[in-house]
Design a protein around this motif. Structure first.
Motif, PDB file in Angstrom:
ATOM      1  N   UNK A 126       0.821  -1.228   0.000  1.00 17.59           N
ATOM      2  CA  UNK A 126       0.000   0.000   0.000  1.00 17.59           C
ATOM      3  C   UNK A 126       0.845   1.263   0.000  1.00 17.59           C
ATOM      4  N   UNK A 127       2.165   1.084  -0.057  1.00 16.54           N
ATOM      5  CA  UNK A 127       3.056   2.236   0.155  1.00 16.54           C
ATOM      6  C   UNK A 127       2.851   3.329  -0.894  1.00 16.54           C
ATOM      7  N   UNK A 129       0.357   3.615  -3.183  1.00 18.41           N
ATOM      8  CA  UNK A 129      -0.975   3.558  -3.776  1.00 18.41           C
ATOM      9  C   UNK A 129      -1.367   4.888  -4.434  1.00 18.41           C
ATOM     10  N   UNK A 130      -1.092   5.986  -3.692  1.00 22.15           N
ATOM     11  CA  UNK A 130      -1.585   7.276  -4.168  1.00 22.15           C
ATOM     12  C   UNK A 130      -0.643   7.927  -5.170  1.00 22.15           C
TER      13      UNK A 130
ATOM     14  N   UNK B 317      -0.546  13.724  -2.330  1.00 22.12           N
ATOM     15  CA  UNK B 317      -0.389  12.265  -2.397  1.00 22.12           C
ATOM     16  C   UNK B 317      -0.101  11.744  -0.998  1.00 22.12           C
ATOM     17  N   UNK B 318      -1.167  11.409  -0.306  1.00 21.70           N
ATOM     18  CA  UNK B 318      -0.981  10.917   1.059  1.00 21.70           C
ATOM     19  C   UNK B 318      -1.039   9.400   1.036  1.00 21.70           C
ATOM     20  N   UNK B 319      -0.394   8.791   2.011  1.00 24.31           N
ATOM     21  CA  UNK B 319      -0.536   7.356   2.173  1.00 24.31           C
ATOM     22  C   UNK B 319      -1.851   7.097   2.879  1.00 24.31           C
ATOM     23  N   UNK B 320      -2.748   6.391   2.187  1.00 25.66           N
ATOM     24  CA  UNK B 320      -4.118   6.327   2.679  1.00 25.66           C
ATOM     25  C   UNK B 320      -4.210   5.589   4.010  1.00 25.66           C
TER      26      UNK B 320
END
Lengths: 283, 575
Positions: A126-127, A129-130, B317-320
């Motif tokens: 998940x590192x 993801x964005x 861009x945050x880590x969700x």
């Protein structure tokens, strides 16, 4: 006339006599290469290029779902065990004895790798993801290029840093692994990166030192395997990569030897003073 | 000494403005021979018996320690000039022997005065110049120019000359205590001769203040004794005291009250001036209503803010995953805080009411309480800030350390520099793994840190502004300011003692009502017209109620006077 400055002589200070050019030397440090030796040495570069290619191909297959993580993990495990046995078998345990490293330490390192990678694999997944995929690709490409630039090919240069090279490869592998669909994929990918970037060059080095014939065979096989893998993805890429490998292993050595003939260095009493003594003990 | 020689030529006569309309008589005052100046304090009217005058002056001299003597004669002839009177006045000079004998005369309503001196031992036949200085007795007496004991410096020679005159007027206060309604052998004219200035309220307060001060001193010493006791000095309490600005402010207030109510004499007047008047504001209801509403509102706003942060704030861009974890943690914290506040709500209004009552100690105490209440009610923001800062600090520290590992370097503690180092394979692997993870998580943490730091900064700024205001009110010399606005002449001494000499004469001139006078030859008639100020006549007119004589004190209101005085001083200063 004497070539001294501490005695008064009836000549100007910049006077030289006929013997001046007798001390002229040409191409003192130029080395005469043999074509085969150069081709043999270029094997390291070919190997490293192929390693990067194989790594990227593996990631490609995993991302496309054509390669199951279990299969890759099994294959990597088997090859690692084979390599480990080979590593000791090649020199008969002399290198191990010299380094003083026990098998328990090896096992501990392996366990630490596996545990940390497995523990962090959900985080890795998940590192990024964005972050956009293109950014990740660009970053990975940059890091792999850095890995190839800073790799220790045996040359004695300031730019070489095996630590930085390995770290860049790991960074790239973590970036790419975070794009994979599941955390198991990420775990297998990072483990595979560790094997191909850290362990495989060590085995190569030992093979090259102990059994050069074997090393050549392994290199050719590895290059052919990488090319075959690349051909399944993109035939144009395979052709380009093959030409690159050929250029590095055949054309570049030929160029080196041909250009060596044009070398025309002159040395003489006009050179600046050079300290011959080894000063490293003062550092 | 050359300055003295020059001064010996000029005779200075300081004449009180209230005596300009007095009847004829003799001038009494002090002769300052070093400055060749005569300070006239009052006019003694006819008829009098010279022995009684001398006796009276002797008594005054004994009380005031000022050498008061008869300096000359004053003639104010309403009609045409009487030859006999002037001769009589010259004869008086032989009775009251004084050298020089000053003769001032005024004719009718004309603006021309004549002034001359008689010198019995006239060794120097040259003409002597006379400067007549008109001064306002009341203002000169009330201003602080006369030298105080502790500030009698040697440096200000010029100031000491003037201050000797001021001092003379101020010390001969006894002379001004009698007025024309008093039965006595001699009649005087001075600034209070129409009635002694006093106020019933002030007199009553003076009477009442002594027992009140004693009671207050006792109570305050009791309170300060409790405050100094050792029970309050142990760790948790002393830490608490140091954090609360209210306690500090209360301490200041206690000290002030103790100084004011102590029955010791104040060291100097300026010290007392600093104890400014504090405005009492009943802000207790304000606290309970305003802060209470704000508190719940702030909690809701914070919740909204966190929801926003848990999304994709500003397209960052945050880590969700980390974002969600942090957001939920802080939301839970707010939830805890709100439930705690709800639990406390039945009591807190009452507490705030009683705390608000302490605002009667002054505006500064009220502001300090406000500051402390803000600090207590934004405790959750402080907590968030601490969490965010700790996390961020940890992350930055880790990243900087791992970046060195990434490059194959390490920090050498002994040499205080970065050295190269060969790491093991597993060290490299774990280090790089952590580095990658921390690097990608950094923006999330940094954003939380930034937002909570900004919130904290807001609270700190508000508190800082309140403290600034408190410091401003504490250090503002309000009493002096009011005095400057209403009775500026009373501050003349304070500014004079620090101003340069050239300025001092100007300022003193403003107090004295302008250096107006003329220089004339000895014995000759005045050549220039003297613009007589209209001030004195207005000045000496009684404003008080004469019906209050039943109290045994003839009182005069003060307020009307002062406004007039301010206008006059301003007018004269502008001239």
């Amino acid at each position: 006339w004497q070539k001294v400055l501490y005695e008064r002589q009836p000549f100007p200070d910049n006077y030289v006599d006929q013997r001046f050019l007798e001390e002229l030397r040409k191409n003192v440090h130029a080395r005469q290469y043999r074509y085969q030796a150069v081709v043999f040495q270029s094997g390291v570069v070919v190997q490293q290029l192929c390693s990067v290619c194989v790594f990227v191909l593996t990631w490609w297959y995993m991302d496309a779902g054509m390669l199951s993580p279990h299969g890759l993990f099994g294959a990597a495990l088997v090859s690692s065990l084979l390599g480990y046995v080979l590593f000791d078998a090649v020199d008969g345990g002399a290198g191990r004895w010299a380094s003083g490293r026990t098998r328990w330490a090896d096992l501990k390192s392996t366990l630490v790798f596996a545990a940390f990678t497995y523990g962090f694999s959900p985080v890795l997944k998940t590192l990024t993801e964005s972050i956009s995929t293109d950014t990740i690709y660009a970053m990975s490409a940059l890091m792999l290029l850095g890995h190839l630039i800073f790799f220790d090919y045996g040359a004695n240069a300031a730019i070489v840093s095996s630590t930085l090279s390995l770290n860049m490869a790991i960074f790239a592998s973590v970036c790419l692994a975070s794009r994979l669909p599941r955390s198991l994929h990420a775990f297998v990918m990072v483990t595979f990166a560790m094997q191909i970037f850290a362990l495989w060059p060590m085995l190569q080095k030992k093979l090259k030192a102990q059994t050069p014939r074997c090393y050549v065979g392994v290199t050719v096989l590895f290059a052919l395997a990488a090319l075959a893998g690349l051909a399944t993805v993109s035939s144009v890429g395979a052709v380009l990569f093959a030409s690159l490998l050929l250029a590095i292993s055949c054309l570049c050595p030929y160029c080196l030897i041909r250009l060596q003939l044009l070398k025309d260095n002159i040395h003489g009493p006009w050179d600046e003073a050079e300290i011959k003594e080894d000063l490293s003990r003062f550092l | 000494m050359p300055p003295v020689l020059v001064a010996a030529m000029v005779l200075k006569v300081f004449f009180p403005s209230c005596c300009s309309s007095a009847d004829s008589g003799i001038l009494i005052g002090r002769w300052i021979s070093e400055q060749n100046a005569a300070v006239i304090l009052a006019v003694v009217h006819f008829p009098f018996i010279p022995v009684q005058v001398k006796q009276y002056l002797g008594e005054v001299q004994r009380v005031t320690k000022v050498t008061v003597s008869v300096l000359g004669s004053w003639s104010n002839s309403k009609q045409e000039k009487e030859e006999s009177l002037s001769e009589f006045l010259e004869d008086l000079g032989t009775i009251f022997c004084h050298d020089p004998w000053i003769q001032i005369s005024k004719e009718g309503d004309s603006k021309f005065w004549s002034c001359s001196t008689l010198q019995k031992h006239s060794k120097n036949p040259q003409e002597e110049e006379i400067i007549l200085v008109y001064y306002d007795q009341r203002k000169v007496m009330l201003s602080h120019l006369h030298p105080t004991l502790d500030t009698a410096g040697q440096g200000a020679e010029d100031a000491s000359k003037l201050s000797a005159i001021f001092d003379t007027v101020a010390r001969s206060q006894v002379l001004f205590m009698t007025d024309r309604y008093d039965e006595g052998p001699i009649k005087l004219t001075h600034w209070q001769s129409d009635g002694v200035e006093a106020s019933i309220i002030v007199e009553l307060m003076k009477q009442a203040s002594v027992p009140a001060c004693m009671l207050l001193t006792f109570l305050l010493s009791l309170v300060s004794g409790i405050c100094r006791s050792r029970v309050l000095k142990f760790w948790p309490l002393s830490f608490l005291w140091s954090k609360l600005s209210t306690c500090e402010q209360l301490g200041h207030r206690l000290q002030h009250l103790q100084i004011i109510s102590s029955n010791k004499k104040a060291q100097n007047q300026t010290q007392l001036m600093r104890y400014e008047v504090h405005v009492k504001l009943d802000v207790s209801w304000l606290y309970s209503c305003l802060l209470w509403g704000a508190q719940t509102h702030v909690a809701e706003e914070l919740q909204d803010l966190l929801q926003w942060l848990m999304g994709a704030p500003a397209g960052l861009k945050m880590n969700r995953a980390l974002d969600q974890v942090l957001g939920r943690f802080f939301l839970y914290h707010i939830h805890l805080w709100i439930s705690y506040i709800h639990l406390l709500s039945p009591f807190i209004e009452m507490i705030l009411w009683y705390v608000g009552l302490s605002a009667c100690l002054g505006l500064t105490v009220a502001l300090c309480i406000l500051s402390d209440i803000i600090a207590l009610l934004t405790f959750h923001i402080y907590c968030f800030y601490v969490y965010g800062a700790r996390l961020y600090c940890l992350k930055i520290y880790g990243l900087s350390s791992l970046w060195r590992l990434f490059r194959g370097k390490k920090w050498n503690v002994l040499r205080q520099r970065v050295d190269s180092c060969s790491y093991d394979l597993d060290q490299l692997f774990i280090g790089t793994l952590l580095f990658t993870i921390l690097l990608f998580l950094l923006p999330t943490t940094a954003l939380y840190y930034l937002v909570f730091t900004l919130l904290r900064l807001l609270v700190v700024i508000v508190q800082g502004l309140i403290h600034l205001l408190v410091d401003l009110i504490d250090s503002l010399p309000l009493y002096s300011l009011i005095l400057r606005l209403c009775r500026s002449y009373r501050l003349a001494g304070e500014s004079l003692s620090s101003a340069p000499a050239a300025l001092q004469s100007n300022m003193a001139g403003a107090v004295l009502g302008g250096w107006s006078g003329w220089r004339s030859g000895k014995g000759s008639s005045p050549e220039g017209a003297w613009p007589l100020p209209r001030l004195p006549r207005e000045w000496s007119r009684p404003r008080g109620c004469h019906s209050s004589r039943a109290f045994g004190q003839r009182c005069q209101g003060c307020t009307g006077w002062d406004c007039w005085g301010v206008c006059e001083v301003l007018r004269v200063g502008l001239q």
